[in-house]
Structures are given as structure tokens and as C-alpha cells.
Design an enzyme around this catalytic site. Structure first.
Site, PDB file in Angstrom:
ATOM      1  N   ARG A  25       0.838  -1.220   0.000  1.00 20.03           N
ATOM      2  CA  ARG A  25       0.000   0.000   0.000  1.00 20.03           C
ATOM      3  C   ARG A  25       0.863   1.256   0.000  1.00 20.03           C
ATOM      4  O   ARG A  25       1.052   1.875  -1.033  1.00 20.03           O
ATOM      5  CB  ARG A  25      -0.983  -0.043   1.185  1.00 20.03           C
ATOM      6  CG  ARG A  25      -2.111   0.965   1.064  1.00 20.03           C
ATOM      7  CD  ARG A  25      -1.739   2.395   1.446  1.00 20.03           C
ATOM      8  NE  ARG A  25      -1.290   2.555   2.826  1.00 20.03           N
ATOM      9  CZ  ARG A  25      -0.745   3.694   3.284  1.00 20.03           C
ATOM     10  NH1 ARG A  25      -0.582   4.737   2.497  1.00 20.03           N
ATOM     11  NH2 ARG A  25      -0.310   3.770   4.538  1.00 20.03           N
ATOM     12  N   HIS A 217       5.147   4.567  12.670  1.00 21.64           N
ATOM     13  CA  HIS A 217       5.125   4.531  11.198  1.00 21.64           C
ATOM     14  C   HIS A 217       6.122   5.593  10.725  1.00 21.64           C
ATOM     15  O   HIS A 217       5.779   6.751  10.554  1.00 21.64           O
ATOM     16  CB  HIS A 217       3.703   4.840  10.726  1.00 21.64           C
ATOM     17  CG  HIS A 217       3.524   4.852   9.249  1.00 21.64           C
ATOM     18  ND1 HIS A 217       2.872   3.846   8.559  1.00 21.64           N
ATOM     19  CD2 HIS A 217       3.879   5.754   8.298  1.00 21.64           C
ATOM     20  CE1 HIS A 217       2.841   4.130   7.271  1.00 21.64           C
ATOM     21  NE2 HIS A 217       3.440   5.289   7.088  1.00 21.64           N
ATOM     22  N   CYS A 250       4.686   9.221   0.353  1.00 29.20           N
ATOM     23  CA  CYS A 250       3.328   9.748   0.225  1.00 29.20           C
ATOM     24  C   CYS A 250       3.290  10.716  -0.947  1.00 29.20           C
ATOM     25  O   CYS A 250       4.087  11.650  -1.010  1.00 29.20           O
ATOM     26  CB  CYS A 250       2.904  10.453   1.505  1.00 29.20           C
ATOM     27  SG  CYS A 250       1.250  11.154   1.373  1.00 29.20           S
TER      28      CYS A 250
HETATM   29  C1  LIG Z   1     -10.623  11.625   0.438  1.00 28.51           C
HETATM   30  C2  LIG Z   1     -10.850  11.905  -1.049  1.00 28.51           C
HETATM   31  C3  LIG Z   1     -11.658  10.794  -1.667  1.00 28.51           C
HETATM   32  C4  LIG Z   1     -11.629  13.203  -1.142  1.00 28.51           C
HETATM   33  O1  LIG Z   1     -11.593  13.653  -2.484  1.00 28.51           O
HETATM   34  P1  LIG Z   1     -12.684  14.655  -3.049  1.00 28.51           P
HETATM   35  O2  LIG Z   1     -12.320  14.938  -4.470  1.00 28.51           O
HETATM   36  O3  LIG Z   1     -12.793  15.812  -2.118  1.00 28.51           O
HETATM   37  O4  LIG Z   1     -13.988  13.724  -2.914  1.00 28.51           O
HETATM   38  P2  LIG Z   1     -15.481  13.909  -3.271  1.00 28.51           P
HETATM   39  O5  LIG Z   1     -16.261  13.264  -2.170  1.00 28.51           O
HETATM   40  O6  LIG Z   1     -15.776  15.334  -3.644  1.00 28.51           O
HETATM   41  O7  LIG Z   1     -15.624  12.998  -4.586  1.00 28.51           O
HETATM   42  C5  LIG Z   1     -14.985  13.349  -5.785  1.00 28.51           C
HETATM   43  C6  LIG Z   1     -14.926  12.128  -6.692  1.00 28.51           C
HETATM   44  O8  LIG Z   1     -14.141  11.108  -6.072  1.00 28.51           O
HETATM   45  C7  LIG Z   1     -14.922   9.910  -5.928  1.00 28.51           C
HETATM   46  N1  LIG Z   1     -14.581   9.280  -4.652  1.00 28.51           N
HETATM   47  C8  LIG Z   1     -14.651   9.817  -3.419  1.00 28.51           C
HETATM   48  N2  LIG Z   1     -14.257   8.926  -2.516  1.00 28.51           N
HETATM   49  C9  LIG Z   1     -13.950   7.787  -3.178  1.00 28.51           C
HETATM   50  C10 LIG Z   1     -13.497   6.528  -2.760  1.00 28.51           C
HETATM   51  N3  LIG Z   1     -13.275   6.258  -1.479  1.00 28.51           N
HETATM   52  N4  LIG Z   1     -13.279   5.603  -3.699  1.00 28.51           N
HETATM   53  C11 LIG Z   1     -13.496   5.858  -5.010  1.00 28.51           C
HETATM   54  N5  LIG Z   1     -13.925   7.061  -5.465  1.00 28.51           N
HETATM   55  C12 LIG Z   1     -14.160   8.017  -4.548  1.00 28.51           C
HETATM   56  C13 LIG Z   1     -16.367  10.407  -5.967  1.00 28.51           C
HETATM   57  O9  LIG Z   1     -17.211   9.357  -6.392  1.00 28.51           O
HETATM   58  C14 LIG Z   1     -16.278  11.515  -6.973  1.00 28.51           C
HETATM   59  O10 LIG Z   1     -16.200  10.938  -8.274  1.00 28.51           O
HETATM   60  P3  LIG Z   1     -16.754  11.731  -9.572  1.00 28.51           P
HETATM   61  O11 LIG Z   1     -18.194  12.022  -9.261  1.00 28.51           O
HETATM   62  O12 LIG Z   1     -15.915  12.978  -9.688  1.00 28.51           O
HETATM   63  O13 LIG Z   1     -16.515  10.736 -10.687  1.00 28.51           O
HETATM   64  C15 LIG Z   1      -9.505  12.073  -1.812  1.00 28.51           C
HETATM   65  O14 LIG Z   1      -8.869  13.229  -1.346  1.00 28.51           O
HETATM   66  C16 LIG Z   1      -8.602  10.904  -1.656  1.00 28.51           C
HETATM   67  O15 LIG Z   1      -8.889   9.820  -2.134  1.00 28.51           O
HETATM   68  N6  LIG Z   1      -7.441  11.091  -0.983  1.00 28.51           N
HETATM   69  C17 LIG Z   1      -6.554   9.985  -0.709  1.00 28.51           C
HETATM   70  C18 LIG Z   1      -5.147  10.464  -0.694  1.00 28.51           C
HETATM   71  C19 LIG Z   1      -4.253   9.315  -0.341  1.00 28.51           C
HETATM   72  O16 LIG Z   1      -4.578   8.163  -0.522  1.00 28.51           O
HETATM   73  N7  LIG Z   1      -3.056   9.655   0.155  1.00 28.51           N
HETATM   74  C20 LIG Z   1      -2.079   8.673   0.519  1.00 28.51           C
HETATM   75  C21 LIG Z   1      -2.485   7.865   1.698  1.00 28.51           C
HETATM   76  S1  LIG Z   1      -2.177   8.696   3.257  1.00 28.51           S
HETATM   77  C22 LIG Z   1      -0.577   8.317   3.586  1.00 28.51           C
HETATM   78  O17 LIG Z   1       0.103   7.781   2.759  1.00 28.51           O
HETATM   79  C23 LIG Z   1      -0.042   8.602   4.953  1.00 28.51           C
HETATM   80  C24 LIG Z   1       0.048   7.362   5.810  1.00 28.51           C
HETATM   81  C25 LIG Z   1      -1.329   6.771   6.136  1.00 28.51           C
HETATM   82  O18 LIG Z   1       0.782   6.341   5.157  1.00 28.51           O
HETATM   83  C26 LIG Z   1       0.736   7.689   7.136  1.00 28.51           C
HETATM   84  C27 LIG Z   1       1.953   8.603   6.994  1.00 28.51           C
HETATM   85  O19 LIG Z   1       2.968   8.204   6.430  1.00 28.51           O
HETATM   86  O20 LIG Z   1       1.879   9.725   7.496  1.00 28.51           O
END
Ligand SMILES: CC(C)(COP(=O)([O-])OP(=O)([O-])OC[C@H]1O[C@@H](n2cnc3c(N)ncnc32)[C@H](O)[C@@H]1OP(=O)([O-])[O-])[C@@H](O)C(=O)NCCC(=O)NCCSC(=O)C[C@@](C)(O)CC(=O)[O-]
Length: 313
Positions: A25, A217, A250
Site C-alpha cells: 500500500r 510509522h 506519500c
Molecule cells: C478523500 C478523497 C476521496 C476526497 O476527495 P474529493 O475529491 O474531495 O472527494 P469527493 O467526495 O468530492 O468525490 C470526488 C470524486 O471522487 C470519488 N470518490 C470519493 N471517494 C472515493 C473513494 N473512497 N473511492 C473511489 N472514489 C471516490 C467520488 O465518487 C467523486 O467521483 P466523480 O463524481 O468525480 O466521478 C480524496 O482526497 C482521496 O482519495 N485522498 C486519498 C489520498 C491518499 O490516498 N493519500 C495517501 C495515503 S495517506 C498516507 O500515505 C499517509 C500514511 C497513512 O501512510 C501515514 C503517513 O505516512 O503519514
């Protein structure tokens, strides 16, 4: 020498550490080479076969934000599940949670930040709004009998905001625990933490919950992760997130390198006499295999060096 630190390190001997494998992941979410779902599943299966029992297998986030994780449902469908292994995934909102349930995950994770700016860049909402979304996810997970893990990103510093206070980290821990997370993983997202800083942040978090509910982490951008893990072990933490071959980073923290390499963590823990139940030589094979698939350099010092034969590890 008979310093307090020596005594603390000697008391770690024989104790068990739980490793949460991040390679599939956190590792793959930032790679430019797109792997097929079958290759990703092959990675997960190899990790499980080496004895890892907690494997973050995918992420049900928006495919527009993280295209590398768009096929997580196919990855879950392709893995061969081993008994006793927990296959988990990130779920930022209810849409993600529902996708995760359909894929048959064993556990989900919600991810908050201690920095307001990082929250906006990473999940497009404020910390408070993210907690509101996670409240729904945690309630749905509770009804479904699915455990929820929490993350707090930017615990040792933020790529946008700079310094982050221990108080803000502790507040996020408190909120995630109140939602029902069984464990909160403290993320040094950009790897700027150093041992004394890490001890002071973790000590503040330990005023909110016990060491068994906290995980470490740590990204290894500045080469501090192993020292920082030792600092956390000395405070009683026993859960470590790590990524095979040190994969990852990230996408919303430019320049941040991968998690500390799992092989390097295991080598250190073995040296401390701690138990993990993981087969290090087998993991090293997997580490080389995934780097070949990705055509990228291995970031694990242990995998690059090979095990020292004379020590018979
Ligand atoms: C949170 C959102 C979804 C908000 O994103 P948004 O654009 O604000 O969401 P929305 O609710 O306005 O929806 C926009 C579009 O996204 C779709 N959508 C909405 N949600 C989903 C979903 N779950 N699965 C599939 N599709 C989704 C939704 O259906 C829509 O589709 P459209 O109508 O435009 O075709 C977005 O910002 C996002 O996905 N962010 C994820 C970022 C990410 O994964 N970052 C890396 C992981 S965190 C990390 O690595 C840190 C960690 C954990 O490892 C710890 C560390 O190291 O610190």
C-alpha cells in the site's frame, strides 16, 4: 557501561514486536511503474509466506487521487489468504468503506493528520471534517465487526506547515481512540524526526492511551528511522509499520522517501533479541523480487548487503 539506556535496551530481549507490512500500500502508492493486480497480489502472498501477519494490501481512496491503488478490489480478489493473516486497507470515507467491504477486507484504516495543511492536501478537507467522515466509517465498521486502525500523519513535522506540536498529535490520537480505533499509528510522514523529538511526541501520546494502542510509522528520508524506532521501543511501543525494500512515500509529501525497510527493522530487532516470527531470508528474496518487478533500486541496507554469514542470522 551501565547507563539507563543500556538497561532499557537489555530489557527488550525476548519481547515480541508486531510488524505491520506497508509495501503493498504505502509502498506501491507512490511508484511510477504500474504493476498488474496479479503482481501486487503476488507481493502480498510472498509477504504472508514469510510470516508477516498484518499486511496493508490496498487502499480504497479516489482513483483520481491515487491511480496506483485503483485496482485494490482486484488485488484482494487475487490474493491467496493464509489463516491468521489480517489483510487491511485504507478507507477515507464511506464510499471507500463500502468498496472495502465488497472486497472482503479483514480490517480498515482511517487516516487523519496533525497538520491542517496536510489534511487539506491529502484528503481535501479539514481535520475536523475528516473526523466527521471517520465517525461514519467507524460506526459502520463496528456494526460489521471490522476492526479500525487510525493513522496520524505529520506527527514529527509537515511538508507544508513545518513544525507540528505534540499537543496536536495527541489531540488526533485522542479523537481516533474515541471513535473506536483499536490502535493509532503515529506517522513521521517526511522522516524529519530524531530520537529525542520522537520520544517527546510519543510520551505526550502516551498520556492519551497505552503503548499497546500505539504504533510507529516512520519514513526514512533522513536516515533516522531505526534510531527513532529504538526510542519508541524504549517507551514500551511494540508495533512497527515497515515496508519491504523501503518502498514508497506519500504522493502528497514531495521528497519523502519510503517507510523504513522491513528487512532493516528485522535485522535490528534480531540484534536486540526481540521476536517477530518473520523469516528474514525469505523476506529478502521477496524484496529483490519486487524491486525487479518495479525496476527500481532496493532501499533496504540489509537486502543490499546480504546477511552476514559468519553471524549465522
Ligand atoms: C478523500 C478523497 C476521496 C476526497 O476527495 P474529493 O475529491 O474531495 O472527494 P469527493 O467526495 O468530492 O468525490 C470526488 C470524486 O471522487 C470519488 N470518490 C470519493 N471517494 C472515493 C473513494 N473512497 N473511492 C473511489 N472514489 C471516490 C467520488 O465518487 C467523486 O467521483 P466523480 O463524481 O468525480 O466521478 C480524496 O482526497 C482521496 O482519495 N485522498 C486519498 C489520498 C491518499 O490516498 N493519500 C495517501 C495515503 S495517506 C498516507 O500515505 C499517509 C500514511 C497513512 O501512510 C501515514 C503517513 O505516512 O503519514
Amino acid at each position: 557501561m551501565n547507563t539507563r539506556t543500556d538497561l532499557a535496551l537489555s530489557t527488550l530481549q525476548g519481547q515480541r514486536v508486531s510488524i505491520v507490512e506497508m509495501g503493498a500500500r504505502d509502498g506501491l502508492q507512490n511508484e511510477t511503474t504500474q504493476l498488474s493486480a496479479n503482481v501486487k497480489a503476488g507481493l502480498v502472498d510472498r509477504l504472508a509466506a514469510s510470516g508477516l501477519q498484518r499486511i496493508e494490501t490496498g487502499s480504497f481512496v479516489s482513483p483520481k487521487w491515487i491511480p496506483q491503488m485503483a485496482d485494490s478490489d482486484q488485488v484482494f480478489a487475487a490474493i491467496t489468504r493464509l489463516p491468521g493473516v489480517r489483510y487491511s486497507a485504507l478507507t477515507p470515507n464511506m464510499q471507500g468503506f463500502e468498496r472495502a467491504m465488497q472486497a472482503g477486507v479483514d480490517e480498515v484504516a482511517v487516516f487523519a493528520a496533525a497538520s491542517e495543511m496536510f489534511s487539506q492536501k491529502n484528503i481535501n478537507c479539514s481535520i475536523q471534517e475528516s473526523i466527521r467522515r471517520f465517525t461514519e466509517v467507524c460506526a459502520a465498521a463496528k456494526s460489521a465487526g471490522i476492526p479500525v486502525r487510525g493513522y496520524v500523519s505529520c506527527a514529527m513535522g509537515c511538508p507544508y506547515q513545518g513544525d507540528v506540536s505534540a499537543e496536536d498529535v495527541a489531540m488526533a490520537v485522542r479523537e481516533l481512540m474515541a471513535l473506536g480505533c483499536y490502535e493509532v499509528s503515529i506517522g513521521d510522514t517526511i522522516g524529519t524526526g530524531t530520537p529525542h523529538h520522537v520520544q517527546s511526541v510519543l510520551s505526550r501520546c502516551l498520556q492519551e492511551t497505552g503503548p499497546a494502542q500505539l504504533a510507529m510509522h516512520f519514513h526514512d528520508t533522513y536516515g533516522q528511522a531505526l534510531a527513532n524506532l529504538t526510542a519508541g521501543l524504549q517507551l514500551g511501543l511494540r508495533t512497527i509499520d515497515a515496508s519491504v525494500a523501503g518502498l514508497g512515500g506519500c504522493p502528497y509529501a514531495q521528497g519523502a522517501s519510503g517507510n523504513v525497510a522491513t528487512e532493516d527493522v528485522l535485522f535490528m530487532l534480531q540484534g536486540l533479541g526481540m521476536e517477530t516470527g518473520i523469516d528474514l531470508p525469505r523476506l529478502i528474496d521477496t524484496s529483490h523480487w519486487i524491486c525487479t518487478q518495479l525496476n527500481r533500486r532496493n532501499q533496504s541496507r540489509v537486502s543490499l548487503a546480504g546477511l552476514p554469514v559468519a553471524r549465522g542470522i
